[in-house]
Design a protein around this motif. Structure first.
Motif, PDB file in Angstrom:
ATOM      1  N   MET A  75       0.524  -0.650  -0.063  1.00 35.75           N
ATOM      2  CA  MET A  75      -0.029   0.305   0.083  1.00 35.75           C
ATOM      3  C   MET A  75       0.729   1.354  -0.244  1.00 35.75           C
ATOM      4  O   MET A  75       0.918   1.747  -0.373  1.00 35.75           O
ATOM      5  CB  MET A  75      -1.066   0.253   0.847  1.00 35.75           C
ATOM      6  CG  MET A  75      -2.123  -1.446   1.045  1.00 35.75           C
ATOM      7  SD  MET A  75      -3.626  -1.064   2.133  1.00 35.75           S
ATOM      8  CE  MET A  75      -2.296  -1.292   3.875  1.00 35.75           C
ATOM      9  N   VAL A  76       2.033   1.218   1.287  1.00 37.65           N
ATOM     10  CA  VAL A  76       2.465   2.364   0.732  1.00 37.65           C
ATOM     11  C   VAL A  76       3.477   2.267  -0.312  1.00 37.65           C
ATOM     12  O   VAL A  76       3.643   3.715  -0.445  1.00 37.65           O
ATOM     13  CB  VAL A  76       3.791   2.114   2.316  1.00 37.65           C
ATOM     14  CG1 VAL A  76       4.969   3.629   1.612  1.00 37.65           C
ATOM     15  CG2 VAL A  76       3.015   1.805   3.165  1.00 37.65           C
ATOM     16  N   GLU A  77       3.422   1.379  -1.355  1.00 39.73           N
ATOM     17  CA  GLU A  77       4.412   1.768  -2.408  1.00 39.73           C
ATOM     18  C   GLU A  77       3.627   2.227  -3.435  1.00 39.73           C
ATOM     19  O   GLU A  77       3.979   2.916  -4.627  1.00 39.73           O
ATOM     20  CB  GLU A  77       5.404   0.305  -2.603  1.00 39.73           C
ATOM     21  CG  GLU A  77       6.127  -0.293  -1.989  1.00 39.73           C
ATOM     22  CD  GLU A  77       6.350  -1.935  -2.448  1.00 39.73           C
ATOM     23  OE1 GLU A  77       6.427  -2.515  -3.090  1.00 39.73           O
ATOM     24  OE2 GLU A  77       7.626  -2.227  -2.171  1.00 39.73           O
ATOM     25  N   ALA A  78       2.730   1.701  -2.994  1.00 40.83           N
ATOM     26  CA  ALA A  78       1.555   2.193  -4.173  1.00 40.83           C
ATOM     27  C   ALA A  78       1.055   3.841  -3.758  1.00 40.83           C
ATOM     28  O   ALA A  78       0.596   5.048  -5.156  1.00 40.83           O
ATOM     29  CB  ALA A  78       0.080   1.411  -4.131  1.00 40.83           C
ATOM     30  N   LEU A  79       0.994   4.176  -3.629  1.00 45.39           N
ATOM     31  CA  LEU A  79       0.878   5.558  -2.701  1.00 45.39           C
ATOM     32  C   LEU A  79       2.037   6.042  -3.339  1.00 45.39           C
ATOM     33  O   LEU A  79       1.688   7.139  -3.710  1.00 45.39           O
ATOM     34  CB  LEU A  79       1.169   5.306  -1.414  1.00 45.39           C
ATOM     35  CG  LEU A  79      -0.420   5.363  -0.333  1.00 45.39           C
ATOM     36  CD1 LEU A  79      -0.316   5.521   1.082  1.00 45.39           C
ATOM     37  CD2 LEU A  79      -1.508   6.510  -1.327  1.00 45.39           C
ATOM     38  N   GLU A  80       3.435   5.937  -3.281  1.00 44.93           N
ATOM     39  CA  GLU A  80       4.253   6.256  -3.593  1.00 44.93           C
ATOM     40  C   GLU A  80       4.233   6.303  -4.882  1.00 44.93           C
ATOM     41  O   GLU A  80       5.184   7.714  -5.715  1.00 44.93           O
ATOM     42  CB  GLU A  80       5.958   5.424  -2.788  1.00 44.93           C
ATOM     43  CG  GLU A  80       7.013   6.391  -3.247  1.00 44.93           C
ATOM     44  CD  GLU A  80       8.333   5.802  -2.600  1.00 44.93           C
ATOM     45  OE1 GLU A  80       9.678   6.377  -3.075  1.00 44.93           O
ATOM     46  OE2 GLU A  80       8.188   4.884  -2.303  1.00 44.93           O
ATOM     47  N   ASP A  81       4.604   5.292  -5.762  1.00 44.20           N
ATOM     48  CA  ASP A  81       3.887   5.250  -7.086  1.00 44.20           C
ATOM     49  C   ASP A  81       2.834   6.011  -8.083  1.00 44.20           C
ATOM     50  O   ASP A  81       3.440   6.679  -8.958  1.00 44.20           O
ATOM     51  CB  ASP A  81       3.866   4.714  -7.741  1.00 44.20           C
ATOM     52  CG  ASP A  81       3.546   3.480  -8.557  1.00 44.20           C
ATOM     53  OD1 ASP A  81       5.019   3.602  -9.355  1.00 44.20           O
ATOM     54  OD2 ASP A  81       2.601   3.831  -9.618  1.00 44.20           O
ATOM     55  N   PHE A  82       2.109   6.515  -7.592  1.00 43.66           N
ATOM     56  CA  PHE A  82       0.888   7.242  -7.713  1.00 43.66           C
ATOM     57  C   PHE A  82       1.047   8.199  -7.779  1.00 43.66           C
ATOM     58  O   PHE A  82       1.394   9.030  -9.187  1.00 43.66           O
ATOM     59  CB  PHE A  82      -0.492   7.483  -6.402  1.00 43.66           C
ATOM     60  CG  PHE A  82      -1.550   8.071  -6.762  1.00 43.66           C
ATOM     61  CD1 PHE A  82      -2.191   8.022  -8.234  1.00 43.66           C
ATOM     62  CD2 PHE A  82      -2.092   8.842  -6.868  1.00 43.66           C
ATOM     63  CE1 PHE A  82      -3.100   8.429  -8.658  1.00 43.66           C
ATOM     64  CE2 PHE A  82      -3.254   9.420  -7.069  1.00 43.66           C
ATOM     65  CZ  PHE A  82      -4.109   8.940  -8.458  1.00 43.66           C
TER      66      PHE A  82
END
Length: 402
Positions: A309-316
């Motif tokens: 989830m943290v990685e998805a927020l960063e990628d977004f």
């Protein structure tokens, strides 16, 4: 072997033994005949069954508590006429009791359509089939069950509730500007023009700018960029409690489906990410149907980390950002701080797992507080809370702080 068959073989053996004990040969022959009759009946039921089954569902995608009509087409592919058969259609448990069908005698290559209706109270991709037919002899002494290959699936979609539109979110790739910038050349009169490119419509030539610059110029239409949104659903089993439609997991799926439907309806470019998704990259949804199909199949995942989830927020954020909406369970202090750092102004519905289980805990409240310290607007979800009311509090609070 049926109950009648057991009675026949038992009676035959008993009569044959009595005949042998009493020296009555005719009685012995009668007993042997009963046993042989059972063997012949068993051979009859071993005949090959050559059937093909196909299904069509109308509709193939239904909401919870919706009905679907199933048309089962049975075709005889054998060389001889098939016998009268009793059949039972295989159904997923969520679709209710299995329908019992009667297949009439079918000549070679003849087919017959049978109809029944299914209904589900449970979201998911539910299997229909295979068909099981029971072959029996004319005397009803033996029976055999034969599975006819082939199955289909009924998609039961999650509920979507009407929600208040998102307030204070302008357009732009990151949700920060109303439209894409346009070129301005040599003064205000030339605003919205650019150099001619091969393939441009000649009717779009801007003659005043062409005369002024000495190069062919064409009008540049304003093309608003698409607003972007990321919806995160925490599908980790460890953060949910309760079962069925009254549990926190189904509440979260309904929330994610409703929010996704709202944002797609407002023409956002919506990215959907699950905590169990590998890679940390959320792919844009093509349309609402695909989004609901995916959410219909979601089940609790045996994952405990919130890393993806943290990685998805960063990628977004790295690819333009936009509005972030998370339907999550309790997070550790480190994960909550990382989420808040990756998105400056997110919206979060934090599920109180303890409330849906044996008792309330402080974990969800602590997560909401930590996200709020990072600039997020959060609400804690308790049993009985209504999604439209919580969503209204979030979007109104967000608009008030812009």
């Amino acid at each position: 072997m049926t109950l009648r068959g057991r009675v026949f073989v038992g009676a035959g053996a008993l009569i044959a033994l009595c005949g042998m004990a009493l020296g009555l040969h005719d009685l012995t022959r009668i007993g042997a005949l009963l046993v042989v009759l059972l063997l012949l009946a068993s051979l009859l039921t071993r005949r090959p069954v050559s059937l093909e089954a196909g299904r069509s569902l109308s509709p193939a995608r239904v909401p919870i508590d919706g009905h679907a009509d199933v048309t089962l087409t049975v075709r005889n592919t054998g060389r001889t006429t098939s016998p009268l058969l009793r059949a039972e259609e295989g159904l997923a448990y969520a679709l209710g009791d299995r329908p019992h069908l009667l297949i009439p005698r079918l000549r070679r290559d003849e087919e017959r359509a049978l109809h029944y209706r299914v209904r589900s109270h449970v979201r998911g991709h539910h299997t229909i089939g295979p068909l099981s037919v029971r072959v029996s002899d004319p005397f009803g002494l033996t029976t055999r069950s034969v599975a006819v290959p082939g199955h289909d699936a009924l998609v039961v979609l999650p509920r979507t509730l009407p929600l208040l539109p998102v307030l204070g979110v302008p357009g732009g790739s990151g949700g920060e500007s109303a439209s894409s910038p346009r070129m301005a050349l040599h003064g205000e009169d030339d605003f919205g023009v650019r150099e001619y490119r091969i393939g441009d419509d000649l009717r779009r030539i801007h003659w005043r700018s062409t005369a002024r610059t000495g190069e062919t110029m064409v009008r540049q239409d304003e093309e608003p960029t698409r607003r972007r949104a990321l919806v995160v659903l925490d599908d980790r089993a460890c953060v949910h409690a309760g079962t069925g439609n009254g549990g926190s997991f189904e509440w979260s799926v309904t929330a994610a489906a409703s929010i996704t439907a709202l944002l797609l309806g407002e023409r956002f470019e919506v990215h959907l990410h699950l905590a169990s998704d590998e890679g940390g990259r959320a792919v844009p949804l093509e349309n609402l149907d695909l989004a609901l199909d995916r959410l219909a199949a979601v089940q609790p995942a045996e994952r405990t980390s919130a890393q993806h989830m943290v990685e998805a927020l960063e990628d977004f954020a790295q690819h333009g950002g936009g509005i972030v909406v998370c339907v999550i369970g309790a997070l550790t202090q480190e994960d909550a701080e990382l989420c808040a750092a990756r998105a400056a102004h997110g919206l979060a519905l934090v599920v109180d797992r303890g409330g849906f289980g044996s008792g309330s805990t402080d974990a969800a409240d602590l997560t909401a507080q930590r996200l709020a310290l990072g600039g997020w607007h959060s609400s804690v979800v308790h049993p009985g809370d209504q999604l439209p009311r919580l969503w209204e509090q979030l979007v109104v609070g967000r608009a008030a702080h812009r």
